[in-house]
Design an enzyme around this catalytic site. Structure first.
Site, PDB file in Angstrom:
ATOM      1  N   ASP A   3       0.869  -1.168   0.000  1.00  0.00           N
ATOM      2  CA  ASP A   3       0.000   0.000   0.000  1.00  0.00           C
ATOM      3  C   ASP A   3       0.913   1.227   0.000  1.00  0.00           C
ATOM      4  O   ASP A   3       2.115   1.110   0.261  1.00  0.00           O
ATOM      5  CB  ASP A   3      -0.891  -0.005   1.253  1.00  0.00           C
ATOM      6  CG  ASP A   3      -1.764   1.241   1.359  1.00  0.00           C
ATOM      7  OD1 ASP A   3      -2.358   1.636   0.337  1.00  0.00           O
ATOM      8  OD2 ASP A   3      -1.854   1.832   2.449  1.00  0.00           O
ATOM      9  N   SER A   4       0.337   2.377  -0.253  1.00  0.00           N
ATOM     10  CA  SER A   4       1.123   3.607  -0.170  1.00  0.00           C
ATOM     11  C   SER A   4       1.592   3.857   1.263  1.00  0.00           C
ATOM     12  O   SER A   4       2.562   4.572   1.476  1.00  0.00           O
ATOM     13  CB  SER A   4       0.279   4.792  -0.644  1.00  0.00           C
ATOM     14  OG  SER A   4      -0.910   4.864   0.116  1.00  0.00           O
ATOM     15  N   CYS A  67      -4.108  -1.161  -2.142  1.00  0.00           N
ATOM     16  CA  CYS A  67      -4.254   0.293  -2.241  1.00  0.00           C
ATOM     17  C   CYS A  67      -5.159   0.553  -3.438  1.00  0.00           C
ATOM     18  O   CYS A  67      -4.896   0.051  -4.538  1.00  0.00           O
ATOM     19  CB  CYS A  67      -2.879   0.925  -2.475  1.00  0.00           C
ATOM     20  SG  CYS A  67      -2.921   2.685  -2.844  1.00  0.00           S
ATOM     21  N   GLU A 146      -5.126  10.375   8.916  1.00  0.00           N
ATOM     22  CA  GLU A 146      -3.708  10.364   9.295  1.00  0.00           C
ATOM     23  C   GLU A 146      -3.456  11.195  10.557  1.00  0.00           C
ATOM     24  O   GLU A 146      -2.550  10.919  11.318  1.00  0.00           O
ATOM     25  CB  GLU A 146      -2.851  10.928   8.150  1.00  0.00           C
ATOM     26  CG  GLU A 146      -2.795  10.034   6.951  1.00  0.00           C
ATOM     27  CD  GLU A 146      -1.968   8.778   7.186  1.00  0.00           C
ATOM     28  OE1 GLU A 146      -0.940   8.870   7.863  1.00  0.00           O
ATOM     29  OE2 GLU A 146      -2.372   7.717   6.691  1.00  0.00           O
ATOM     30  N   CYS A 178     -11.279   3.442  -0.636  1.00  0.00           N
ATOM     31  CA  CYS A 178      -9.966   3.940  -0.219  1.00  0.00           C
ATOM     32  C   CYS A 178      -9.639   3.248   1.091  1.00  0.00           C
ATOM     33  O   CYS A 178     -10.520   3.091   1.960  1.00  0.00           O
ATOM     34  CB  CYS A 178     -10.007   5.455  -0.025  1.00  0.00           C
ATOM     35  SG  CYS A 178      -8.505   6.103   0.747  1.00  0.00           S
ATOM     36  N   HIS A 180      -8.269   4.131   3.707  1.00  0.00           N
ATOM     37  CA  HIS A 180      -8.430   4.879   4.956  1.00  0.00           C
ATOM     38  C   HIS A 180      -9.884   5.072   5.382  1.00  0.00           C
ATOM     39  O   HIS A 180     -10.145   5.385   6.530  1.00  0.00           O
ATOM     40  CB  HIS A 180      -7.804   6.266   4.813  1.00  0.00           C
ATOM     41  CG  HIS A 180      -6.313   6.267   4.874  1.00  0.00           C
ATOM     42  ND1 HIS A 180      -5.537   5.515   4.022  1.00  0.00           N
ATOM     43  CD2 HIS A 180      -5.454   6.927   5.691  1.00  0.00           C
ATOM     44  CE1 HIS A 180      -4.265   5.728   4.303  1.00  0.00           C
ATOM     45  NE2 HIS A 180      -4.187   6.580   5.311  1.00  0.00           N
TER      46      HIS A 180
HETATM   47  N1  DGL Z   1      -3.980   3.878  -0.016  1.00  0.00           N
HETATM   48  C1  DGL Z   1      -4.644   4.951  -0.737  1.00  0.00           C
HETATM   49  C2  DGL Z   1      -5.905   4.399  -1.412  1.00  0.00           C
HETATM   50  O1  DGL Z   1      -6.442   3.380  -1.021  1.00  0.00           O
HETATM   51  C3  DGL Z   1      -5.028   6.099   0.172  1.00  0.00           C
HETATM   52  C4  DGL Z   1      -3.845   6.877   0.697  1.00  0.00           C
HETATM   53  C5  DGL Z   1      -3.068   7.576  -0.397  1.00  0.00           C
HETATM   54  O2  DGL Z   1      -3.573   8.523  -1.022  1.00  0.00           O
HETATM   55  O3  DGL Z   1      -1.951   7.142  -0.627  1.00  0.00           O
HETATM   56  O4  DGL Z   1      -6.369   4.975  -2.357  1.00  0.00           O
END
Ligand code: DGL
Length: 263
Positions: A3-4, A67, A146, A178, A180
């Site tokens: 993931d990011s 992600c 966050e 997403c 989050h």
């Molecule tokens: N992991 C990203 C997503 O699911 C969200 C966080 C980001 O923008 O990196 O889209």
């Protein structure tokens, strides 16, 4: 799995619970986080680099792109390029969404990159389900999570503004597209109404991974778990931060975090 940053730990949690004997390598690309506002080409480049790293250095037998933005940007390329099966979070989430609706009106929310890519819109069309889809990008949601601000007045006001088109469209099922957004489920539910079913991709993705691993032949990754339930966590950013916040989000399985550098 990658993931990011931290958000994909929701998918990791679901996979660890469902497949406790499988070895898991999770990479959070926190040095280059967030992906959501970046151009899709750039995210695709990151995803290809991480995927190669996990296959070549860690010998993974399958890859989960945990992600939404990276799934939207790179899933097709990764599937074409890699020799291991690749699973994203988009298709499992969409399948759950179209089966959750009763009135045929569904919504999807995600980052600017995810919604702008059209990947969810294409995935819904590909199911052939007779549904009306409304999508909304929700810039700002990730930043609130966050900061640990999941129930403040400010996030509530932002949610009211961003989710208004979905409320007006009368959706009865809403996909949190997403990583989050599950942390904002209470605020989102307060805004759209308790009767709207919120669908998260994490569990659906874990079920799909289990089918891939335990499913019928021919499958290159089928069979009993080859691992011992070893969990390895890697971060390209500050490992101390990843350890403390990651453990809060995932739980005690997140032990020492190893540093990855992209030089
Ligand atoms: N992991 C990203 C997503 O699911 C969200 C966080 C980001 O923008 O990196 O889209």
């Amino acid at each position: 799995m990658f993931d990011s940053g931290f958000g994909g730990l929701t998918v990791a949690r679901a996979v660890i619970d469902l497949l406790p004997d499988e070895d898991l390598v999770y990479l959070g690309d926190t040095a280059r986080y967030p992906y959501g506002p970046r151009p899709l080409d750039e995210v695709r480049g990151f995803a290809r680099q991480i995927a190669r790293f996990l296959v070549e250095r860690h010998g993974v037998k399958s890859l989960v792109v945990a992600c939404n933005t990276a799934s939207a940007a790179a899933l097709d390329e990764l599937r074409a390029e890699l020799e291991v099966p690749v699973l994203g979070v988009i298709e499992p989430g969409v399948r759950a969404l179209v089966s959750a609706t009763r009135n045929g009106r569904v919504g999807i929310i995600g980052t600017v990159g995810t919604i702008g890519s059209g990947a969810y819109q294409r995935a819904v069309a590909a199911t052939g389900a007779d549904v009306e889809l409304r999508c909304a990008a929700c810039p700002g949601f990730v930043e609130f999570v966050e900061r640990g601000e999941t129930g403040s007045d400010q996030v509530h006001i932002l949610a009211e503004r961003l989710l208004a088109p979905l409320c007006e469209a009368g959706v009865d099922a809403l996909l949190l597209g997403c990583t989050h957004y599950p942390f904002l489920a209470r605020t989102i539910s307060d805004v759209v109404g308790r009767e709207v079913v919120l669908v998260s991709s994490a569990d659906e993705t874990a079920f799909e991974l289990r089918s891939l691993i335990a499913g019928p032949a021919p499958s290159p990754v089928r069979g009993p778990a080859a691992g011992t339930g070893r969990h390895v966590f890697l971060s390209s950013g500050d490992v101390g931060w990843f350890e403390s916040l990651g453990r809060q989000l995932l739980g005690p399985e997140l032990g020492r975090v190893e540093q990855v550098s992209w030089t």
